[in-house]
Design an enzyme around this catalytic site. Sequence first.
Site, short mmCIF file in Angstrom:
data_model
loop_
_atom_site.label_atom_id
_atom_site.label_comp_id
_atom_site.label_asym_id
_atom_site.label_seq_id
_atom_site.Cartn_x
_atom_site.Cartn_y
_atom_site.Cartn_z
N ASN A 103 149.72 78.53 54.78
CA ASN A 103 150.37 79.81 54.46
C ASN A 103 151.28 79.68 53.25
O ASN A 103 152.41 79.18 53.37
CB ASN A 103 151.16 80.31 55.68
CG ASN A 103 150.25 80.72 56.81
OD1 ASN A 103 149.47 79.91 57.31
ND2 ASN A 103 150.33 81.95 57.24
N LEU A 151 153.24 87.64 56.48
CA LEU A 151 154.38 87.86 57.38
C LEU A 151 155.72 87.89 56.64
O LEU A 151 156.51 88.83 56.83
CB LEU A 151 154.40 86.78 58.47
CG LEU A 151 155.56 86.85 59.45
CD1 LEU A 151 155.54 88.16 60.24
CD2 LEU A 151 155.53 85.65 60.40
N ASN A 201 140.24 90.03 36.31
CA ASN A 201 139.84 91.43 36.15
C ASN A 201 140.95 92.40 36.59
O ASN A 201 140.76 93.63 36.52
CB ASN A 201 138.54 91.73 36.90
CG ASN A 201 138.67 91.57 38.42
OD1 ASN A 201 139.77 91.41 38.95
ND2 ASN A 201 137.54 91.63 39.10
N TYR A 261 135.31 85.67 55.41
CA TYR A 261 136.18 85.06 54.40
C TYR A 261 136.13 83.53 54.49
O TYR A 261 135.86 82.84 53.51
CB TYR A 261 137.62 85.56 54.56
CG TYR A 261 138.61 84.75 53.76
CD1 TYR A 261 138.50 84.66 52.37
CD2 TYR A 261 139.65 84.06 54.39
CE1 TYR A 261 139.41 83.91 51.63
CE2 TYR A 261 140.55 83.31 53.66
CZ TYR A 261 140.44 83.24 52.28
OH TYR A 261 141.33 82.47 51.56
N ARG A 321 152.63 78.75 62.64
CA ARG A 321 151.90 78.54 61.41
C ARG A 321 152.66 77.59 60.48
O ARG A 321 153.87 77.41 60.60
CB ARG A 321 151.66 79.87 60.67
CG ARG A 321 150.77 80.85 61.43
CD ARG A 321 149.33 80.37 61.50
NE ARG A 321 148.47 81.33 62.17
CZ ARG A 321 148.18 81.32 63.47
NH1 ARG A 321 148.71 80.39 64.26
NH2 ARG A 321 147.36 82.21 63.98
#
Length: 322
Positions: free
Chosen positions: A168, A188, A30, A139, A219
């Site tokens: 990530n 980040l 969309n 979420y 991470r």
Amino acid sequence: MILIVGGAGYIGSHTIKELVEKSEVLVLDNLSTGHQWAVDERAIFVKGDLGNEEDLEKIFSSYTIDAVMHFAANSLVGESVINPLKYYHNNVTETLTLLKVMMKHNVKKFIFSSTAATYGIPKDDFLTELSLTKPINPYGRSKLMIEQILEDFFHAYDLHYVVLRYFNAAGAHESSSIGESHEPETHLIPIILQHLLGQREKISVFGTDYETPDGTCIRDYIHVTDLAKAHILALNALLTGRKQTAIYNLGNGTGYSVKEIIETCEAVTERQAKIEYVERRAGDPAQLIASSEKIFQELGWKAQLKLPAIIESAWNWHKRNV
């Protein structure tokens, strides 16, 4: 033909780049957060909503769909806390509409983009697919709900599926024709690179007192093209009958701290960052690192690109799109 829902977004568009080399691809998006320019011109593009049953009926009646890849979700953790209705509606209710139409048209192969946010604040240094799933925000809960729904659909309707839990995602396509372009940008690496290009005044580092070697969060970063290749392996496993259901983590298996990310960005770009150290953000775990051993053992997938290559590809994209 493979239907890609949310194919104009970051990860969807990179997956299409890989997939169009081997398959016919139909894209539904969309364009609320995605970009039509990011969709490979070899794919068929349809503007529409996965929650609009009429849009879906037209697609499933007009094309022979062999499998569906689902990338269409709202994914900002902070926004999900402020506006959970938006997240449960788009990520859960509209996905159910898609699944309903798939079952009606007997399309029973499904690849689902999930997230490390399903784990919440982990107790394990390395997260496996057996680690406790206890999301701490709407979420993550919305994604876990769909994982549970898919298991029920497998037993009730013989829906075959693969769930891919991302860590990530970062980087850009080697051609620099597509890359990470969010509004607002919350990730980040692009934030650092935007700063180094003069588009941001400074970089904020949230917390320097975590129980990590340099005090900043750690991470697991994975190149978006590696991520795309995992989707295609998962798709092939479904289409060939090698897999009926599976859940896989997708990560590098290596953790990088916020400081290490900044230092690597500075080294790649040969520019110096202006850093502001501020208080921790609520709910940020000290460390999130994925074990992707399961998908390596079962499908032969392993992340190939390490941090310097990830950042270099992202830098090439950002320089081209200043």
